[in-house]
Scaffold this motif. Structure first.
Motif, PDB file in Angstrom:
ATOM      1  N   LEU A 110       0.832  -1.203   0.000  1.00  0.00           N
ATOM      2  CA  LEU A 110       0.000   0.000   0.000  1.00  0.00           C
ATOM      3  C   LEU A 110       0.866   1.251   0.000  1.00  0.00           C
ATOM      4  N   THR A 111       0.384   2.272  -0.691  1.00  0.00           N
ATOM      5  CA  THR A 111       1.049   3.571  -0.610  1.00  0.00           C
ATOM      6  C   THR A 111       0.736   4.185   0.752  1.00  0.00           C
ATOM      7  N   ASP A 112       1.437   5.240   1.099  1.00  0.00           N
ATOM      8  CA  ASP A 112       1.163   5.920   2.372  1.00  0.00           C
ATOM      9  C   ASP A 112      -0.283   6.420   2.408  1.00  0.00           C
ATOM     10  N   ARG A 113      -0.749   6.983   1.302  1.00  0.00           N
ATOM     11  CA  ARG A 113      -2.110   7.514   1.255  1.00  0.00           C
ATOM     12  C   ARG A 113      -3.138   6.383   1.374  1.00  0.00           C
ATOM     13  N   GLU A 114      -2.883   5.242   0.731  1.00  0.00           N
ATOM     14  CA  GLU A 114      -3.793   4.099   0.844  1.00  0.00           C
ATOM     15  C   GLU A 114      -3.836   3.601   2.284  1.00  0.00           C
ATOM     16  N   SER A 115      -2.699   3.613   2.960  1.00  0.00           N
ATOM     17  CA  SER A 115      -2.671   3.222   4.377  1.00  0.00           C
ATOM     18  C   SER A 115      -3.507   4.180   5.212  1.00  0.00           C
ATOM     19  N   ASP A 116      -3.426   5.482   4.913  1.00  0.00           N
ATOM     20  CA  ASP A 116      -4.240   6.472   5.625  1.00  0.00           C
ATOM     21  C   ASP A 116      -5.726   6.200   5.408  1.00  0.00           C
ATOM     22  N   VAL A 117      -6.097   5.929   4.161  1.00  0.00           N
ATOM     23  CA  VAL A 117      -7.497   5.646   3.842  1.00  0.00           C
ATOM     24  C   VAL A 117      -7.940   4.373   4.554  1.00  0.00           C
ATOM     25  N   LEU A 118      -7.102   3.343   4.554  1.00  0.00           N
ATOM     26  CA  LEU A 118      -7.445   2.086   5.213  1.00  0.00           C
ATOM     27  C   LEU A 118      -7.659   2.294   6.709  1.00  0.00           C
ATOM     28  N   LEU A 119      -6.788   3.057   7.352  1.00  0.00           N
ATOM     29  CA  LEU A 119      -6.966   3.336   8.783  1.00  0.00           C
ATOM     30  C   LEU A 119      -8.291   4.053   9.042  1.00  0.00           C
ATOM     31  N   LEU A 120      -8.649   4.991   8.176  1.00  0.00           N
ATOM     32  CA  LEU A 120      -9.904   5.719   8.358  1.00  0.00           C
ATOM     33  C   LEU A 120     -11.116   4.845   8.048  1.00  0.00           C
ATOM     34  N   LEU A 121     -10.968   3.891   7.133  1.00  0.00           N
ATOM     35  CA  LEU A 121     -12.051   2.926   6.903  1.00  0.00           C
ATOM     36  C   LEU A 121     -12.329   2.145   8.190  1.00  0.00           C
ATOM     37  N   GLY A 122     -11.280   1.877   8.930  1.00  0.00           N
ATOM     38  CA  GLY A 122     -11.419   1.149  10.181  1.00  0.00           C
ATOM     39  C   GLY A 122     -12.195   1.901  11.244  1.00  0.00           C
ATOM     40  N   THR A 123     -12.334   3.204  11.085  1.00  0.00           N
ATOM     41  CA  THR A 123     -13.115   3.982  12.045  1.00  0.00           C
ATOM     42  C   THR A 123     -14.587   4.010  11.669  1.00  0.00           C
ATOM     43  N   GLY A 124     -14.899   3.490  10.467  1.00  0.00           N
ATOM     44  CA  GLY A 124     -16.290   3.462  10.028  1.00  0.00           C
ATOM     45  C   GLY A 124     -16.716   4.672   9.225  1.00  0.00           C
ATOM     46  N   LEU A 125     -15.776   5.537   8.894  1.00  0.00           N
ATOM     47  CA  LEU A 125     -16.121   6.729   8.116  1.00  0.00           C
ATOM     48  C   LEU A 125     -16.453   6.365   6.677  1.00  0.00           C
ATOM     49  N   GLY A 126     -17.323   7.149   6.076  1.00  0.00           N
ATOM     50  CA  GLY A 126     -17.653   6.997   4.671  1.00  0.00           C
ATOM     51  C   GLY A 126     -16.645   7.726   3.798  1.00  0.00           C
ATOM     52  N   ASN A 127     -16.837   7.630   2.486  1.00  0.00           N
ATOM     53  CA  ASN A 127     -15.886   8.228   1.552  1.00  0.00           C
ATOM     54  C   ASN A 127     -15.773   9.747   1.698  1.00  0.00           C
ATOM     55  N   LEU A 128     -16.902  10.420   1.813  1.00  0.00           N
ATOM     56  CA  LEU A 128     -16.858  11.881   1.890  1.00  0.00           C
ATOM     57  C   LEU A 128     -16.142  12.378   3.147  1.00  0.00           C
ATOM     58  N   PRO A 129     -16.459  11.855   4.333  1.00  0.00           N
ATOM     59  CA  PRO A 129     -15.701  12.298   5.509  1.00  0.00           C
ATOM     60  C   PRO A 129     -14.211  11.957   5.430  1.00  0.00           C
ATOM     61  N   ILE A 130     -13.875  10.820   4.829  1.00  0.00           N
ATOM     62  CA  ILE A 130     -12.460  10.475   4.654  1.00  0.00           C
ATOM     63  C   ILE A 130     -11.803  11.504   3.741  1.00  0.00           C
ATOM     64  N   ALA A 131     -12.482  11.837   2.650  1.00  0.00           N
ATOM     65  CA  ALA A 131     -11.947  12.820   1.709  1.00  0.00           C
ATOM     66  C   ALA A 131     -11.704  14.157   2.388  1.00  0.00           C
ATOM     67  N   ARG A 132     -12.660  14.610   3.164  1.00  0.00           N
ATOM     68  CA  ARG A 132     -12.506  15.892   3.857  1.00  0.00           C
ATOM     69  C   ARG A 132     -11.370  15.852   4.871  1.00  0.00           C
ATOM     70  N   HIS A 133     -11.258  14.731   5.566  1.00  0.00           N
ATOM     71  CA  HIS A 133     -10.212  14.587   6.571  1.00  0.00           C
ATOM     72  C   HIS A 133      -8.829  14.629   5.922  1.00  0.00           C
ATOM     73  N   LEU A 134      -8.693  14.025   4.750  1.00  0.00           N
ATOM     74  CA  LEU A 134      -7.399  13.949   4.083  1.00  0.00           C
ATOM     75  C   LEU A 134      -7.150  15.086   3.099  1.00  0.00           C
ATOM     76  N   GLY A 135      -8.183  15.896   2.833  1.00  0.00           N
ATOM     77  CA  GLY A 135      -8.029  17.009   1.910  1.00  0.00           C
ATOM     78  C   GLY A 135      -7.931  16.563   0.457  1.00  0.00           C
ATOM     79  N   ILE A 136      -8.648  15.493   0.117  1.00  0.00           N
ATOM     80  CA  ILE A 136      -8.670  14.986  -1.255  1.00  0.00           C
ATOM     81  C   ILE A 136     -10.123  14.861  -1.695  1.00  0.00           C
ATOM     82  N   THR A 137     -10.354  14.527  -2.954  1.00  0.00           N
ATOM     83  CA  THR A 137     -11.724  14.417  -3.436  1.00  0.00           C
ATOM     84  C   THR A 137     -12.307  13.052  -3.078  1.00  0.00           C
TER      85      THR A 137
END
Length: 126
Positions: free
Chosen positions: A34-61
């Motif tokens: 996994l790339t660093d960004r994919e690892s960040d997304v995976l960790l946030l998936l583990g919190t139960g967040l949806g795509n939009l909140p993950i995007a906002r948290h990471l500053g991506i679309t």
């Protein structure tokens, strides 16, 4: 002294879920793929967040998050974001960057889930 033979014990039928494919999420996966960004997304998936909140948290679309999720599922041979979230929790210590003892993890630990945004608290914009 009782010399009667032991009685046969009837065993319960097999659990119905035993025929369902279950991901062995405890098996070490190639998380290094996994790339660093994919690892960040995976960790946030583990919190139960949806795509939009993950995007906002990471500053991506949101579209970029969806692409990362698809990539994560493919690289780790997972079927769903639920499996990915479970894997993130079970393999958290391998995913989360090392920290000093004084720092606390803001990741997917159970105690941290109480700090995640409540469902519906993030306004959706179209």
């Amino acid at each position: 002294m009782d010399t009667a033979p032991p009685r046969a014990v009837s065993l319960p039928a097999a659990c119905p879920c035993s025929t369902v494919r279950r991901a062995d999420l405890h098996t070490p996966r190639d998380l290094a793929a996994l790339t660093d960004r994919e690892s960040d997304v995976l960790l946030l998936l583990g919190t139960g967040l949806g795509n939009l909140p993950i995007a906002r948290h990471l500053g991506i679309t949101e579209r970029t998050v969806k692409k990362h999720v698809t990539s994560i599922l493919g690289k780790l041979d997972l079927r769903s974001r639920l499996e990915a979230g479970l894997l993130a929790n079970l393999q958290h210590d391998r995913l989360c960057p090392p920290r000093t003892p004084a720092e606390t993890c803001g990741g997917t630990r159970a105690a941290d889930r109480s700090q995640r945004p409540e469902a519906g608290s993030v306004a959706r914009t179209r």
